[in-house]
Design an enzyme around this catalytic site. Structure first.
Site, PDB file in Angstrom:
ATOM      1  CB  SER A 185      97.049 153.607  27.330  1.00 15.06           C
ATOM      2  OG  SER A 185      95.899 154.248  26.801  1.00 15.06           O
ATOM      3  CE1 TYR A 198      98.641 158.306  29.800  1.00 23.34           C
ATOM      4  CE2 TYR A 198      97.379 157.845  27.819  1.00 23.34           C
ATOM      5  CZ  TYR A 198      97.684 157.565  29.139  1.00 23.34           C
ATOM      6  OH  TYR A 198      97.043 156.536  29.788  1.00 23.34           O
TER       7      TYR A 198
END
Length: 293
Positions: A185, A198
């Site tokens: 990401s 995350y």
């Protein structure tokens, strides 16, 4: 400017407020529906007769990847948690491309389930050449003090432990020319104050990709990753409050959220012979963010 680009721009800049009460989210409940059917994509046989495992392949980026791979000639094994309607929809789209697709439901944070995914794939198709590690979860917390042990462990199990489990299970079946593609990401590079755990897993995925690439390169197995920016997937309304969803993607240079169909071609490239001189690298479909990673 093409009509397709104009469609992406309109849809990505005009997302209404909404929220889902469960994770993982459901694509069937999103409005507008993400563009994840690869309707304008035309394959050219780049993955002819290959078999790909796609975790999190029921919806969002995973669905687009599965369909794009099918259009390129691959049969698909989709692993997902419990989004059965979404997964069935993806299976139908893959089969419309003339390819075979199997669905395997369970928790990729469980090492035994990861072994089951590979076992069912090989018993069905008799070989496997591509692994896409795409499953993920995220949970918003204002402070590190709000992240309890259960959340921390579950996020790491789903997002990064699963990749270790999947690679260990599939590696004995991979031959020279095989491809492993991991979804990281943009948060691995720029951080996210409200997605601390995350983001940490996504940073771990970058290091995992680079290190595994070095370990497997002499076997002729290429390991790369994709680091999407703000993409309109079920994870978004399942994570953020309605106001945040309504503004999703507007803080990138392109001023809009991306669609899964805009990300999937990165995976096709990394799965094919086109990336014959690339391993240990990360592609960045992120709406124009410069992250120098």
């Amino acid at each position: 400017m093409t009509n397709e680009t104009e469609k992406y721009e309109k849809k990505g800049s005009d997302i209404p407020k909404q929220q889902q009460s469960r994770q993982p989210g459901l694509q069937t409940e999103m409005h507008p529906q993400p563009d994840s059917g690869m309707a304008e994509y035309h394959g050219s046989g780049k993955l002819e007769s290959k078999v790909a495992i796609v975790t999190g392949g029921d919806s969002g980026i995973g669905r687009s990847v599965a369909i794009a791979f099918a259009k390129e000639g691959a049969d698909i094994a989709i692993a997902y948690l419990d989004e059965h309607e979404d997964a069935q929809r993806t299976k139908e789209e893959v089969e419309k491309c003339g390819r075979k697709c199997i669905l395997i439901a369970g928790d990729v944070g469980d090492e035994k389930f990861c072994a089951e995914i590979v076992e069912k794939t090989v018993s069905t198709f008799h070989h496997v050449e591509i692994l896409v590690n795409n499953s993920a979860e995220q949970h918003v917390q204002e402070s590190i003090l709000d992240i309890d042990k259960a959340q921390l462990e579950k996020t790491f199990r789903t997002n990064i432990f699963s990749m270790f489990h999947m690679v260990k299970a599939v590696l004995p079946h991979l031959k020279k020319g095989a491809r492993i593609i991991n979804t990281t990401s943009v948060t691995a590079y720029k951080g996210s104050p409200h997605l601390l755990d995350y983001s940490a897993t996504k940073g771990a995925i970058v290091a995992f990709t680079r290190s595994l690439s070095l370990q497997l390169i002499e076997q002729g197995i290429h390991v790369n990753a994709v680091a999407p920016g703000p993409i309109w997937t079920p994870l978004i309304p399942a994570t953020f409050p309605p106001d945040k969803v309504g503004d999703f993607g507007k803080n990138v240079p392109m001023k809009r959220a991306g669609q899964p169909d805009e990300v999937a071609p990165c995976y096709v490239f990394l799965a094919s012979q086109d990336c014959s001189y690339m391993s240990g690298q990360v592609l960045h479909p992120n709406g124009g963010n410069i992250i120098n990673g």
